[in-house]
Design a protein around this motif. Structure first.
Motif, mmCIF file in Angstrom:
data_model
loop_
_atom_site.group_PDB
_atom_site.id
_atom_site.type_symbol
_atom_site.label_atom_id
_atom_site.label_comp_id
_atom_site.label_asym_id
_atom_site.label_seq_id
_atom_site.Cartn_x
_atom_site.Cartn_y
_atom_site.Cartn_z
ATOM 1 N N ILE A 175 -0.372 -0.503 -4.737
ATOM 2 C CA ILE A 175 -1.714 0.041 -4.913
ATOM 3 C C ILE A 175 -1.916 1.268 -4.020
ATOM 4 O O ILE A 175 -1.495 1.287 -2.863
ATOM 5 C CB ILE A 175 -2.794 -1.029 -4.599
ATOM 6 C CG1 ILE A 175 -2.721 -2.159 -5.636
ATOM 7 C CG2 ILE A 175 -4.195 -0.421 -4.592
ATOM 8 C CD1 ILE A 175 -3.809 -3.198 -5.526
ATOM 9 N N SER A 176 -2.577 2.284 -4.598
ATOM 10 C CA SER A 176 -2.961 3.490 -3.857
ATOM 11 C C SER A 176 -4.483 3.552 -3.816
ATOM 12 O O SER A 176 -5.141 3.145 -4.776
ATOM 13 C CB SER A 176 -2.430 4.722 -4.594
ATOM 14 O OG SER A 176 -3.116 5.883 -4.174
ATOM 15 N N ILE A 177 -5.050 4.047 -2.717
ATOM 16 C CA ILE A 177 -6.514 4.182 -2.697
ATOM 17 C C ILE A 177 -6.952 5.592 -3.082
ATOM 18 O O ILE A 177 -8.138 5.899 -3.067
ATOM 19 C CB ILE A 177 -7.150 3.756 -1.354
ATOM 20 C CG1 ILE A 177 -6.688 4.653 -0.215
ATOM 21 C CG2 ILE A 177 -6.892 2.290 -1.065
ATOM 22 C CD1 ILE A 177 -7.660 4.645 0.960
ATOM 23 N N GLY A 178 -6.034 6.444 -3.454
ATOM 24 C CA GLY A 178 -6.432 7.777 -3.901
ATOM 25 C C GLY A 178 -5.277 8.746 -3.798
ATOM 26 O O GLY A 178 -4.273 8.473 -3.142
ATOM 27 N N LEU A 237 0.846 -1.197 0.000
ATOM 28 C CA LEU A 237 0.000 0.000 0.000
ATOM 29 C C LEU A 237 0.877 1.241 0.000
ATOM 30 O O LEU A 237 1.693 1.414 0.909
ATOM 31 C CB LEU A 237 -0.898 0.012 1.245
ATOM 32 C CG LEU A 237 -2.104 -0.911 1.287
ATOM 33 C CD1 LEU A 237 -2.723 -1.106 -0.076
ATOM 34 C CD2 LEU A 237 -1.795 -2.234 1.905
ATOM 35 N N THR A 238 0.712 2.051 -1.001
ATOM 36 C CA THR A 238 1.531 3.263 -1.126
ATOM 37 C C THR A 238 0.810 4.291 -1.997
ATOM 38 O O THR A 238 0.154 3.899 -2.974
ATOM 39 C CB THR A 238 2.919 2.940 -1.748
ATOM 40 O OG1 THR A 238 3.495 4.133 -2.284
ATOM 41 C CG2 THR A 238 2.822 1.927 -2.874
ATOM 42 N N PRO A 239 0.940 5.587 -1.653
ATOM 43 C CA PRO A 239 0.306 6.603 -2.505
ATOM 44 C C PRO A 239 0.887 6.605 -3.927
ATOM 45 O O PRO A 239 0.304 7.186 -4.837
ATOM 46 C CB PRO A 239 0.595 7.924 -1.794
ATOM 47 C CG PRO A 239 1.352 7.619 -0.571
ATOM 48 C CD PRO A 239 1.605 6.155 -0.479
ATOM 49 N N GLY A 241 -0.612 5.969 7.172
ATOM 50 C CA GLY A 241 -0.112 4.602 7.063
ATOM 51 C C GLY A 241 -0.974 3.812 6.108
ATOM 52 O O GLY A 241 -2.004 4.299 5.620
ATOM 53 N N GLY A 242 -0.565 2.585 5.876
ATOM 54 C CA GLY A 242 -1.292 1.751 4.914
ATOM 55 C C GLY A 242 -2.461 0.992 5.519
ATOM 56 O O GLY A 242 -3.115 0.215 4.823
ATOM 57 N N TYR A 245 -4.056 11.155 -2.129
ATOM 58 C CA TYR A 245 -3.878 11.872 -0.870
ATOM 59 C C TYR A 245 -2.984 10.991 -0.026
ATOM 60 O O TYR A 245 -2.892 9.788 -0.268
ATOM 61 C CB TYR A 245 -5.218 12.129 -0.166
ATOM 62 C CG TYR A 245 -6.164 10.969 -0.278
ATOM 63 C CD1 TYR A 245 -7.149 10.946 -1.245
ATOM 64 C CD2 TYR A 245 -6.046 9.875 0.575
ATOM 65 C CE1 TYR A 245 -7.995 9.859 -1.384
ATOM 66 C CE2 TYR A 245 -6.889 8.788 0.452
ATOM 67 C CZ TYR A 245 -7.865 8.788 -0.529
ATOM 68 O OH TYR A 245 -8.697 7.704 -0.670
ATOM 69 N N VAL A 246 -2.337 11.601 0.971
ATOM 70 C CA VAL A 246 -1.393 10.819 1.771
ATOM 71 C C VAL A 246 -1.974 10.573 3.161
ATOM 72 O O VAL A 246 -2.327 11.513 3.873
ATOM 73 C CB VAL A 246 -0.028 11.536 1.861
ATOM 74 C CG1 VAL A 246 0.926 10.741 2.729
ATOM 75 C CG2 VAL A 246 0.560 11.713 0.465
ATOM 76 N N LEU A 247 -2.074 9.318 3.518
ATOM 77 C CA LEU A 247 -2.553 8.930 4.847
ATOM 78 C C LEU A 247 -1.351 8.638 5.736
ATOM 79 O O LEU A 247 -0.226 8.549 5.255
ATOM 80 C CB LEU A 247 -3.440 7.686 4.709
ATOM 81 C CG LEU A 247 -4.681 7.908 3.849
ATOM 82 C CD1 LEU A 247 -5.305 6.589 3.450
ATOM 83 C CD2 LEU A 247 -5.691 8.758 4.596
ATOM 84 N N PRO A 273 -5.937 2.113 3.971
ATOM 85 C CA PRO A 273 -6.027 1.541 2.624
ATOM 86 C C PRO A 273 -6.231 0.018 2.633
ATOM 87 O O PRO A 273 -7.020 -0.511 1.853
ATOM 88 C CB PRO A 273 -4.695 1.930 1.983
ATOM 89 C CG PRO A 273 -4.309 3.185 2.683
ATOM 90 C CD PRO A 273 -4.776 3.043 4.091
HETATM 91 N N1 ADE Z 1 -0.336 5.033 2.387
HETATM 92 C C1 ADE Z 1 -0.437 6.346 2.649
HETATM 93 N N2 ADE Z 1 -1.329 6.933 1.832
HETATM 94 C C2 ADE Z 1 -1.814 5.955 1.012
HETATM 95 C C3 ADE Z 1 -2.745 5.917 -0.060
HETATM 96 N N3 ADE Z 1 -3.383 7.010 -0.477
HETATM 97 N N4 ADE Z 1 -2.976 4.737 -0.659
HETATM 98 C C4 ADE Z 1 -2.334 3.623 -0.258
HETATM 99 N N5 ADE Z 1 -1.438 3.597 0.737
HETATM 100 C C5 ADE Z 1 -1.164 4.741 1.371
#
Ligand code: ADE
Length: 227
Positions: free
Chosen positions: A131-134, A87-89, A140-141, A136-138, A144
């Protein structure tokens, strides 16, 4: 399906997995969700999982060793190797089509990071799809991972009460979903469309298709380009 989650915060998953559709899917044996704490693989005595970035800069970076060791240990726990997801932006945007694709896998291994990000060699050295869920930066994963688990589990055959309801969902046919109504027929002067009270199934079907199309044109014209 077996879903593994590698995380530093396994307890975050207790509440979302303890309710409704996911809870029922776990109880009925449709899915087995296994949470593993990455910190269990961190070195004694301090159990550090992150360190300062080479070259300087803000924040901390997740270290390779605990993530690699955790991943390799978890993967070995089942004969099915599974599909690993980081999980990553920076990953590919998650959507309903991807949820459908993942719901056909026998096993998923989701890796949720924290801090400023992963050491780049985690991306390089582990065979994962990012995979990113959108956009924006959260922090942590974990969120997501929960989003992906929810979207995937509800697509598993038998997870929803009514088999048709996932097929009708927004995005499933590339369109937004048609509007729904329940009792009463008249609420504060807002009436249920006549056609839905008619009992005429073909007309209802036609009306719903038209509504779905009009909504998509009005709210998400970009979806029509993918048709
Ligand atoms: N980790 C931080 N932001 C995320 C995002 N938008 N999607 C997936 N992983 C994330």
């Amino acid at each position: 399906m077996r879903i593994d989650v590698l995380t530093l915060f396994p307890e975050m998953f207790e509440s979302p997995h303890g309710h409704s559709i996911i809870k029922r899917a776990c109880e009925n044996g449709l899915v087995d969700i296994v949470l593993t704490d990455i910190r269990d693989f961190a070195p004694e005595p301090h159990y550090n999982v992150d360190d300062k970035p080479y070259g300087g800069g803000p924040g901390m970076v997740m270290m390779c060793q605990p993530v690699f060791d955790c991943f390799e240990d978890v993967q070995k726990q089942d004969a099915e190797k599974g599909k690993a997801i980081l999980l990553t932006p920076q990953g590919k945007p998650f959507n309903q089509q991807k949820a459908q694709e993942l719901s056909r896998e026998k096993r998923l291994i989701l890796i949720a990071g924290r801090y400023e990000g992963f050491d780049e060699r985690i991306r390089q050295g582990l065979d994962t799809e990012q995979i990113s869920i959108g956009d924006y930066v959260l922090s942590g994963g974990e969120l997501p991972a929960m989003v992906i688990i929810d979207a995937v589990v509800r697509l598993l055959p038998g997870a929803l009460g009514d088999e048709d309801s996932a097929a009708d969902d927004s995005f499933s046919g590339g369109l937004l979903e048609y509007p729904h109504y329940t009792r009463p027929e008249d609420f504060r002067g807002m009436k249920v469309p006549e056609v839905l009270l008619s009992g005429h199934h073909a007309k209802i079907e036609k009306w719903r298709k038209k509504q779905a199309l009009e909504r998509t044109i009005g709210k998400r014209p970009d979806l029509l380009k993918n048709q």
